[in-house]
Design a protein around this motif. Structure first.
Motif, PDB file in Angstrom:
ATOM      1  N   ALA A 130      40.594   8.611  49.618  1.00 20.88           N
ATOM      2  CA  ALA A 130      39.915   7.283  49.466  1.00 20.88           C
ATOM      3  C   ALA A 130      38.629   7.404  48.863  1.00 20.88           C
ATOM      4  CB  ALA A 130      40.028   6.356  50.478  1.00 20.88           C
ATOM      5  N   GLY A 131      37.708   8.475  49.151  1.00 17.92           N
ATOM      6  CA  GLY A 131      36.464   8.798  48.789  1.00 17.92           C
ATOM      7  C   GLY A 131      36.387   9.359  47.727  1.00 17.92           C
ATOM      8  N   LEU A 132      37.648   9.748  46.732  1.00 15.13           N
ATOM      9  CA  LEU A 132      37.371  10.301  45.507  1.00 15.13           C
ATOM     10  C   LEU A 132      36.555   9.552  44.535  1.00 15.13           C
ATOM     11  CD1 LEU A 132      40.849  12.136  45.291  1.00 15.13           C
ATOM     12  CD2 LEU A 132      38.588  13.023  45.894  1.00 15.13           C
ATOM     13  N   THR A 133      35.925  10.029  43.864  1.00 14.96           N
ATOM     14  CA  THR A 133      34.985   9.282  42.853  1.00 14.96           C
ATOM     15  C   THR A 133      34.832  10.058  41.615  1.00 14.96           C
ATOM     16  OG1 THR A 133      32.830   9.881  43.889  1.00 14.96           O
ATOM     17  CG2 THR A 133      33.825   8.012  44.643  1.00 14.96           C
ATOM     18  N   VAL A 134      34.260   9.441  40.581  1.00 10.46           N
ATOM     19  CA  VAL A 134      34.117  10.114  39.322  1.00 10.46           C
ATOM     20  C   VAL A 134      32.474   9.975  38.827  1.00 10.46           C
ATOM     21  CG1 VAL A 134      34.394  10.362  36.766  1.00 10.46           C
ATOM     22  CG2 VAL A 134      36.341   9.917  38.463  1.00 10.46           C
ATOM     23  N   LYS A 135      31.684  10.680  38.609  1.00 10.71           N
ATOM     24  CA  LYS A 135      30.465  10.367  38.326  1.00 10.71           C
ATOM     25  C   LYS A 135      30.534  10.466  36.756  1.00 10.71           C
ATOM     26  CE  LYS A 135      25.832  12.671  38.787  1.00 10.71           C
ATOM     27  NZ  LYS A 135      25.214  13.867  39.640  1.00 10.71           N
ATOM     28  N   PHE A 136      29.680   9.178  36.346  1.00 12.14           N
ATOM     29  CA  PHE A 136      29.658   9.031  34.841  1.00 12.14           C
ATOM     30  C   PHE A 136      28.485   9.760  34.280  1.00 12.14           C
ATOM     31  CE2 PHE A 136      32.235   5.315  36.594  1.00 12.14           C
ATOM     32  CZ  PHE A 136      33.459   5.533  35.725  1.00 12.14           C
ATOM     33  N   PRO A 137      28.657  10.087  32.990  1.00 15.90           N
ATOM     34  CA  PRO A 137      27.378  10.871  32.310  1.00 15.90           C
ATOM     35  C   PRO A 137      26.160   9.666  32.057  1.00 15.90           C
ATOM     36  CG  PRO A 137      29.175   9.970  30.746  1.00 15.90           C
ATOM     37  CD  PRO A 137      29.796   9.867  32.343  1.00 15.90           C
ATOM     38  N   GLY A 138      25.235  10.264  32.197  1.00 14.26           N
ATOM     39  CA  GLY A 138      23.795   9.428  31.626  1.00 14.26           C
ATOM     40  C   GLY A 138      23.862   8.767  30.274  1.00 14.26           C
ATOM     41  N   LEU A 139      23.097   7.813  29.968  1.00 12.99           N
ATOM     42  CA  LEU A 139      23.488   7.113  28.759  1.00 12.99           C
ATOM     43  C   LEU A 139      22.034   7.224  28.217  1.00 12.99           C
ATOM     44  CD1 LEU A 139      25.419   3.821  29.857  1.00 12.99           C
ATOM     45  CD2 LEU A 139      26.185   5.878  29.010  1.00 12.99           C
ATOM     46  N   ILE A 140      22.243   7.555  26.835  1.00 14.75           N
ATOM     47  CA  ILE A 140      20.889   7.526  25.866  1.00 14.75           C
ATOM     48  C   ILE A 140      21.074   6.504  24.819  1.00 14.75           C
ATOM     49  CG2 ILE A 140      19.865   9.038  24.346  1.00 14.75           C
ATOM     50  CD1 ILE A 140      20.952  11.408  25.194  1.00 14.75           C
ATOM     51  N   PHE A 141      20.223   5.686  24.894  1.00 12.63           N
ATOM     52  CA  PHE A 141      20.241   4.389  23.924  1.00 12.63           C
ATOM     53  C   PHE A 141      18.639   4.302  23.226  1.00 12.63           C
ATOM     54  CE2 PHE A 141      18.378   3.468  28.083  1.00 12.63           C
ATOM     55  CZ  PHE A 141      17.559   2.395  28.018  1.00 12.63           C
ATOM     56  N   SER A 142      18.741   3.466  22.274  1.00  8.45           N
ATOM     57  CA  SER A 142      17.511   3.003  21.410  1.00  8.45           C
ATOM     58  C   SER A 142      16.822   1.972  22.090  1.00  8.45           C
ATOM     59  CB  SER A 142      17.880   2.921  19.824  1.00  8.45           C
ATOM     60  OG  SER A 142      18.867   1.908  19.795  1.00  8.45           O
TER      61      SER A 142
ATOM     62  N   LEU B 271      31.342  -1.686  31.461  1.00  2.00           N
ATOM     63  CA  LEU B 271      32.563  -0.635  31.380  1.00  2.00           C
ATOM     64  C   LEU B 271      32.692   0.291  32.536  1.00  2.00           C
ATOM     65  CD1 LEU B 271      35.046   0.087  29.770  1.00  2.00           C
ATOM     66  CD2 LEU B 271      33.463   1.626  28.323  1.00  2.00           C
ATOM     67  N   PHE B 272      31.447   0.911  32.710  1.00  2.00           N
ATOM     68  CA  PHE B 272      31.465   1.855  33.865  1.00  2.00           C
ATOM     69  C   PHE B 272      31.567   1.423  35.084  1.00  2.00           C
ATOM     70  CE2 PHE B 272      28.691   5.207  31.536  1.00  2.00           C
ATOM     71  CZ  PHE B 272      29.609   5.508  30.602  1.00  2.00           C
ATOM     72  N   ALA B 273      31.136   0.411  35.400  1.00  2.00           N
ATOM     73  CA  ALA B 273      31.518  -0.451  36.685  1.00  2.00           C
ATOM     74  C   ALA B 273      32.845  -0.757  36.785  1.00  2.00           C
ATOM     75  CB  ALA B 273      30.788  -1.687  36.930  1.00  2.00           C
ATOM     76  N   ILE B 274      33.594  -1.113  35.786  1.00  2.00           N
ATOM     77  CA  ILE B 274      35.108  -1.862  35.948  1.00  2.00           C
ATOM     78  C   ILE B 274      35.968  -0.491  36.056  1.00  2.00           C
ATOM     79  CG2 ILE B 274      37.019  -2.556  34.460  1.00  2.00           C
ATOM     80  CD1 ILE B 274      35.036  -4.178  33.135  1.00  2.00           C
ATOM     81  N   LEU B 275      35.461   0.555  35.346  1.00  2.00           N
ATOM     82  CA  LEU B 275      36.200   2.162  35.537  1.00  2.00           C
ATOM     83  C   LEU B 275      36.181   2.425  36.891  1.00  2.00           C
ATOM     84  CD1 LEU B 275      35.471   3.674  32.155  1.00  2.00           C
ATOM     85  CD2 LEU B 275      37.621   2.602  32.866  1.00  2.00           C
ATOM     86  N   GLY B 276      34.677   2.143  37.392  1.00  2.00           N
ATOM     87  CA  GLY B 276      34.491   2.898  38.787  1.00  2.00           C
ATOM     88  C   GLY B 276      35.467   1.920  39.975  1.00  2.00           C
TER      89      GLY B 276
END
Length: 304
Positions: free
Chosen positions: A232-244, A259-264
């Protein structure tokens, strides 16, 4: 006469043991013993409390004269018959009092036991000694028997409580799972036309038994709990974001965060479902063996 000798003299006149005096002053009887043997001296606050206890002045305690400035008791108090506690005085330099019976201990009957406390540093736990308690040999044996008896009683009470909670929550969860799965198979499932009612009932019973055994095994402290919480504790670490640094960049950043929140969330739900399925399958097989182990060892691995 030294301060320690005066403390011992006044204590004996008041018919107090070292433990009685220590309890009145909120100190250990070892501390009183050190005072009387002139190994240590009480602070000014404790000296004031001693003078009140002994009905004498501070000058009487601190001076070299034995009978200086003794404060006489009131007439009413002098009429009271003192309660004499039974005390065995072994010799003049006796320094140890039994923690169980409160009597002085002779040298050939003296045994000690470490006073310990548990210190926790991060994930490391260690037990350190903070002092010693003294007993007569027979008293220490009695104390050990009483502790063993109390520990056995506490263990039985805990086992009974754990048994009720494990079975209670397991049965409740199993019944809910059985009813929900039966309703889904008979009313909502796209295969309800092809599945016969008897198969739907059997599948629902299997689901209910799996959930029941899983809850029981988790609450009773078996390895099923480790499997469930790891899964139950398995998670995915999302990459950092680069934006202008403009409006479009900020809008894109907000959109990606959502999107990341929904995927998480979806990954978390998936991990939880995987944990339930895997733990239920393992519990169905392991349940009889875990019950036998728990009954044999009185639920010593329980979570509570």
């Amino acid at each position: 006469m030294t301060l320690g000798q005066k403390i011992k003299k006044f204590r004996n006149e008041k018919h107090l043991t070292q433990k009685d005096l220590a309890d009145q002053l909120n100190v250990s009887f070892q501390t009183v013993s050190k005072w009387e043997n002139d190994e240590n001296e009480p602070d000014i606050y404790t000296l004031k409390e001693l003078s009140k206890t002994f009905n004498c002045s501070l000058d009487c305690l601190l001076s070299n004269k034995e009978e200086d400035n003794v404060v006489s008791e009131s007439k009413e108090e002098s009429k009271e018959v003192p309660v004499i506690k039974e005390t065995i005085v072994i010799h003049q330099n006796e320094a140890h009092v039994c923690a169980k019976c409160g009597k002085d201990i002779p040298e050939d009957d003296l045994v000690s036991e470490d006073i310990t406390k548990t210190e926790r540093t991060g994930r490391t736990t260690r037990t350190v000694s903070v002092g010693q308690t003294y007993y007569h040999k027979d008293c220490l044996e009695q104390v050990k028997k009483e502790r063993a008896k109390q520990a056995a009683i506490a263990k039985r009470i805990k086992a009974s409580k754990t048994r009720k909670i494990s079975y209670g929550w397991g049965i409740a969860a199993g019944v809910v799972a059985l009813v929900v799965s039966l309703l889904v198979l008979l009313l909502v499932s796209p295969y309800k036309e092809t599945l016969k009612p008897i198969f739907s009932v059997l599948i629902s019973v299997g689901v209910g038994y799996g959930i029941f055994s899983m809850i029981y095994c988790i609450l009773s402290g078996s390895y099923i709990g480790d499997v469930f919480f790891w899964c139950a504790g398995l998670t995915v670490k999302f990459p950092g974001l680069i934006f202008s640094w403009d409006l479009d960049g900020f809008m894109w950043l907000i959109g990606m965060k959502i999107l990341f929140a929904i995927l998480g969330f979806l990954i978390g739900v998936g991990a939880l479902l995987l944990a339930i399925v895997l733990s239920s399958v393992l519990s169905i097989v392991s349940f009889p063996f875990i019950v036998a182990h728990n009954e044999k060892y009185d639920y010593d691995n329980a979570l509570f």
